[in-house]
Motif scaffolding. Structure first.
Motif, PDB file in Angstrom:
ATOM      1  N   ALA A  50       0.634   8.555  -4.483  1.00 42.53           N
ATOM      2  CA  ALA A  50       1.907   9.194  -4.158  1.00 42.53           C
ATOM      3  C   ALA A  50       2.543   8.543  -2.936  1.00 42.53           C
ATOM      4  CB  ALA A  50       1.701  10.691  -3.922  1.00 42.53           C
ATOM      5  N   ASN A  51       1.745   8.276  -1.901  1.00 38.98           N
ATOM      6  CA  ASN A  51       2.269   7.633  -0.695  1.00 38.98           C
ATOM      7  C   ASN A  51       2.778   6.231  -0.986  1.00 38.98           C
ATOM      8  OD1 ASN A  51       1.837   9.795   0.995  1.00 38.98           O
ATOM      9  ND2 ASN A  51      -0.157   9.080   1.705  1.00 38.98           N
ATOM     10  N   ASP A  52       2.063   5.464  -1.815  1.00 41.36           N
ATOM     11  CA  ASP A  52       2.511   4.125  -2.174  1.00 41.36           C
ATOM     12  C   ASP A  52       3.847   4.172  -2.913  1.00 41.36           C
ATOM     13  OD1 ASP A  52       0.321   3.007  -0.971  1.00 41.36           O
ATOM     14  OD2 ASP A  52      -0.768   2.633  -2.848  1.00 41.36           O
ATOM     15  N   GLY A  53       4.000   5.141  -3.820  1.00 46.43           N
ATOM     16  CA  GLY A  53       5.267   5.271  -4.548  1.00 46.43           C
ATOM     17  C   GLY A  53       6.422   5.600  -3.623  1.00 46.43           C
ATOM     18  N   VAL A  54       6.189   6.511  -2.690  1.00 46.85           N
ATOM     19  CA  VAL A  54       7.242   6.866  -1.723  1.00 46.85           C
ATOM     20  C   VAL A  54       7.553   5.669  -0.827  1.00 46.85           C
ATOM     21  CG1 VAL A  54       7.744   8.318   0.280  1.00 46.85           C
ATOM     22  CG2 VAL A  54       6.781   9.333  -1.778  1.00 46.85           C
TER      23      VAL A  54
END
Length: 142
Positions: A50-54
């Protein structure tokens, strides 16, 4: 993951006690602890994804904002503006390289963990095949 931690996503006496206590005090706390025990290891991977996508989404916004600013907020000095645009392009390329290196490192660490898990499993199977009982979960020598 640090397997010597007292509270980790596993069936340890501490996590079982916290789960039972959670159900006694307020049932959603017990349910949350049960979910942590069952799915705690997967939460770290989910959080990272999720952090990588954001981060990728925000990087696109930053790039668009910079290019928008570069076209509409020129200093009036052509040499400075050209230098500035070249530096921003260089920094974007460096950021891209760093992101690629981080992704390569993450893949490397995942492969190391997989190899370690495979080695532990193979050792377990060899010991089981040789007739030696498997050691208790907390009795392993590190």
């Amino acid at each position: 993951m640090n397997q010597s931690a007292l509270i980790r996503p596993d069936w340890t006496p501490a996590t079982i006690a916290l789960m039972v206590l959670g159900f006694i005090v307020f049932w959603p706390l017990g349910l949350a602890m049960l979910a942590y025990i069952l799915f705690g290891d997967k939460l770290k991977a989910f959080k990272k994804d999720a952090n990588d996508g954001v981060n990728r989404m925000c990087a696109g916004f930053r790039r668009n904002h910079r290019s928008h600013w570069a076209h509409h907020h020129r200093s009036g000095n052509v040499a400075f503006d050209d230098w500035r645009e070249a530096e921003l392009a260089r920094l974007d390329e460096e950021r891209r390289k760093l992101d690629e290196m981080r992704e390569e490192f993450d893949a490397y660490v995942r492969e190391l963990r997989r190899a370690k898990d495979q080695e532990e499993f193979d050792r377990f199977m060899r010991e089981r095949k040789n007739g030696r009982p498997a050691p208790a979960p907390g009795a392993e020598a590190h």
